[in-house]
Design an enzyme around this catalytic site. Structure first.
Site, PDB file in Angstrom:
ATOM      1  N   LYS A  86      17.952  73.357  25.119  1.00 60.54           N
ATOM      2  CA  LYS A  86      19.114  72.971  24.413  1.00 60.54           C
ATOM      3  C   LYS A  86      19.306  73.299  23.024  1.00 60.54           C
ATOM      4  O   LYS A  86      20.349  73.511  22.303  1.00 60.54           O
ATOM      5  CB  LYS A  86      19.004  71.403  24.473  1.00 60.54           C
ATOM      6  CG  LYS A  86      19.830  70.719  25.767  1.00 60.54           C
ATOM      7  CD  LYS A  86      19.971  69.420  25.580  1.00 60.54           C
ATOM      8  CE  LYS A  86      18.683  68.449  26.128  1.00 60.54           C
ATOM      9  NZ  LYS A  86      18.873  66.998  26.018  1.00 60.54           N
ATOM     10  N   GLU A 139      18.404  62.949  26.763  1.00 55.42           N
ATOM     11  CA  GLU A 139      18.444  62.830  25.230  1.00 55.42           C
ATOM     12  C   GLU A 139      19.904  63.352  24.979  1.00 55.42           C
ATOM     13  O   GLU A 139      20.211  64.314  25.318  1.00 55.42           O
ATOM     14  CB  GLU A 139      17.582  63.883  24.614  1.00 55.42           C
ATOM     15  CG  GLU A 139      17.700  63.078  23.015  1.00 55.42           C
ATOM     16  CD  GLU A 139      16.662  63.950  22.218  1.00 55.42           C
ATOM     17  OE1 GLU A 139      15.626  64.513  22.551  1.00 55.42           O
ATOM     18  OE2 GLU A 139      16.840  63.670  20.785  1.00 55.42           O
ATOM     19  N   ARG A 143       9.969  72.968  36.209  1.00 53.49           N
ATOM     20  CA  ARG A 143      11.204  73.180  35.713  1.00 53.49           C
ATOM     21  C   ARG A 143      11.991  74.134  36.297  1.00 53.49           C
ATOM     22  O   ARG A 143      11.497  75.092  36.898  1.00 53.49           O
ATOM     23  CB  ARG A 143      11.304  73.491  34.220  1.00 53.49           C
ATOM     24  CG  ARG A 143      10.755  72.465  33.409  1.00 53.49           C
ATOM     25  CD  ARG A 143      10.521  73.204  31.851  1.00 53.49           C
ATOM     26  NE  ARG A 143      11.738  73.073  31.223  1.00 53.49           N
ATOM     27  CZ  ARG A 143      12.163  71.889  30.451  1.00 53.49           C
ATOM     28  NH1 ARG A 143      11.398  70.925  30.203  1.00 53.49           N
ATOM     29  NH2 ARG A 143      13.424  72.096  29.750  1.00 53.49           N
TER      30      ARG A 143
END
Ligand code: ATP
Ligand code: MG
Length: 570
Positions: A284, A44, A274
């Protein structure tokens, strides 16, 4: 730790398959999707890439490469309030720098029309409805994992009304939050994602690519799998938090296949753990807060876990890839040790870095028997690990700088550096014997005196004499003043993401130390950011983009030895 990584890379072929590779091979063996392999990396564009993304990149591109497939980039840009082109540009740059080549570049926003048409189909099939309740009301009706939710009063409104309101959602007049489109699935499903998930919402912020064309935007779950399907992705590899989304992913694919009357292809979602690193975080949203609140100097601050920060810090792309390879891919979330990443960096830079001389905490050394005004160009080997890197020259003279901590007026027996009456070697130059020192009124040493042995030049017969220590130095008339920036961990606690306190409280206030009276040999004025350097006996360094010929600035990449283990026991 270093040997561990070395072993991994030499035994590459013998390594067992990761579970993702196993699943891919099963699909290939079963002849799924005509033997085609297509992956995607779907960032994104709402921030810069961090090392966690690098783990996903290595997987997505790695699978495509290994199985003769293709990996495309897809910008998952369905929320215009957070996304912009600056992020897109930097993401492209970071992926290239890591050494990967994508097939095509796609944008989820390319599919807004297709997604809209699919939503219309859903409404017509009685599989979606417009809900005019507030988000709080909708949340209240969701139930809990053990209690079913309750249906919205709008759940059974007529198709025509749903179609009309959906059109209305996409007009500039629609009020944000006044209505949403929800999939009509199962309010009692134990999987909460099935309890009539919101699939479209109203947003009026202009989109970075489609401008003001759309006022209604699809949610992640109504865009991601669908985009995979439109593009022909075969393996949609993502992180473990998407496991509970997978049944919904599959259901929407079923609907698409039904709508298109097809059944010869479907994308498959596979999840891995992750990457989380000690003493930093990957969110983020929080990294953006650090940037906006100027707690760090931008996304590429060398303390940041971003790819651009690590590049600026002097990490090589190869070291990042080797680190990711060494930690592997599993089905369990874990915290990875920053020391392991640093070991990979050190191991890689040892092979690449040019050895140079820099004095970080200088004190004057005068060679009293070396004639005033005389100079000599001495040979310095650029990298003992790689003969092809050649040599450069360093100027020797009567007046030098050495490290303050390399001298002790009265030293204990085990001190193998400079002390009165003892000999040491000056790197690439001569053996010297310390004869005395001068102090200021406060007792601080301001100058050290020594005599050199002219027959002891490196490479000559007289150099064979055994001396315990070798010191680095620069000639005071043949060096440049420089600023050196030394970085420490960004957070004080091992796992800041798991800490209950606000992350601001956990920031290490001393994570940046600036030393501005260093001296580096003249050769360094020819260097550029991105050229890996080793300041001999100190650590790995790299020029910072802030550097100018008038004001050299270096970043410390990593020390020569692991200091983390020591710090941890403090
Ligand atoms: P946010 O922090 O905003 O929730 P995100 O980290 O999910 O975002 P995306 O841009 O959506 O960021 O991520 C792109 C891809 O990178 C996704 O497939 C995601 O699973 C993967 N990814 C993100 N963070 C990590 C991580 N720490 N380790 C491994 N993969 C990651
Ligand atoms: Mg995400």
């Amino acid at each position: 730790m270093i040997t561990e990584i070395k072993e991994n890379s030499t035994n590459e072929e013998k390594r067992s398959l990761s579970f993702v590779e196993q699943l891919v091979e099963e699909d290939l063996a079963a002849g799924k999707n005509g033997g085609r392999i297509q992956t995607r990396f779907p960032p994104e564009p709402n921030g810069y890439l961090h090392i966690g993304h690098a783990k996903a990149i290595c997987m997505d591109f790695g699978i495509a490469e290994k199985y003769n497939g293709v990996c495309n980039l897809r910008f998952d840009d369905t929320n215009p309030t957070k996304e912009n082109n600056e992020y897109v540009e930097n993401i492209l740059n970071d992926i290239s720098w890591l050494g990967f080549k994508w097939g095509n570049i796609y944008y989820a926003s390319d599919y807004f029309q297709q997604l809209w048409d699919f939503a219309i189909w859903m409404i017509k099939q009685g599989k979606a409805y417009i809900d005019e309740q507030t988000s709080e009301q909708i949340a209240q009706q969701k139930g809990t994992p053990t209690e079913p939710g309750s249906p919205s009063p709008y759940r059974d409104r007529p198709t025509e009304e749903n179609l009309r309101l959906f059109e209305q959602m996409n007009t500039p007049e629609a009020v944000e939050g006044s209505m949403v489109l929800r999939a009509k699935l199962d309010m009692a499903n134990p999987n909460m994602h099935f309890r009539d998930p919101i699939i479209y919402r109203i947003i009026h912020t202009p989109h970075h690519r489609t401008g003001t064309k759309w006022n209604a935007y699809p949610m992640y779950d109504f865009a991601h799998g669908q985009s995979d399907y439109f593009e022909g992705v075969t393996h949609s590899i993502c992180t473990l938090e998407f496991v509970p989304h997978r049944p919904l992913y599959d259901l929407f694919i079923d609907f698409l296949l039904e709508k298109d009357g097809k059944n010869d292809y479907r994308p498959r979602q596979i999840e891995f753990n992750r990457l989380n690193l000690t003493y930093t975080m990957m969110s983020k949203r929080k990294l953006l807060a650090l940037v906006e609140e100027k707690k760090v100097n931008g996304w590429d601050d060398p303390r940041m876990p971003t790819i651009s920060g690590m590049r600026r810090r002097g990490y090589s792309p190869e070291s990042i890839r080797k680190f990711i390879d060494s930690i592997g891919y599993t089905k369990f979330d874990a915290l990875n040790d920053m020391a392991l990443l640093e070991a990979a960096v050190r191991d890689d830079l040892n092979k690449r870095a040019t050895r140079v001389s820099a004095v970080v905490d200088p004190v004057k050394l005068v060679i009293t028997n070396y004639p005033e005004g005389q100079t000599e160009e001495l040979e310095a080997i650029n990298n003992p690990e790689n003969e092809a890197d050649g040599i450069h020259h360093i100027t020797f003279s009567r007046n030098l700088w050495i490290e303050r901590e390399d001298f002790m007026e009265e030293a204990p027996k085990k001190f193998f550096r400079l002390t009165i009456g003892k000999e040491v070697r000056l790197k690439n130059a001569y053996i010297i014997k310390c004869t005395g020192c001068t102090k200021d009124d406060n007792g601080n040493v301001i100058e050290i005196q020594a005599e050199y042995d002219p027959l002891s030049k490196s490479g000559l017969e007289g150099a064979n004499r055994k001396v315990k220590g070798t010191l680095h130095w620069v000639s005071s008339d043949h060096c440049q003043k420089a600023e050196v920036r030394i970085y420490d961990r960004l957070f004080n606690v091992e796992n800041p993401s798991a800490d209950e306190r606000d992350f601001h409280e956990l920031l290490n206030q001393d994570s940046l130390k600036v030393i501005d009276n260093c001296y580096v040999e003249n050769y360094l004025t020819e260097k550029k950011p991105g050229e890996y350097l080793q300041f001999q006996r100190i650590g790995y360094f790299v020029l910072d983009p802030d550097s100018t010929p008038e004001h050299l600035v270096f970043n410390k990449t990593v020390g020569l030895k692991d200091t983390w283990a020591k710090q941890k026991t403090k």
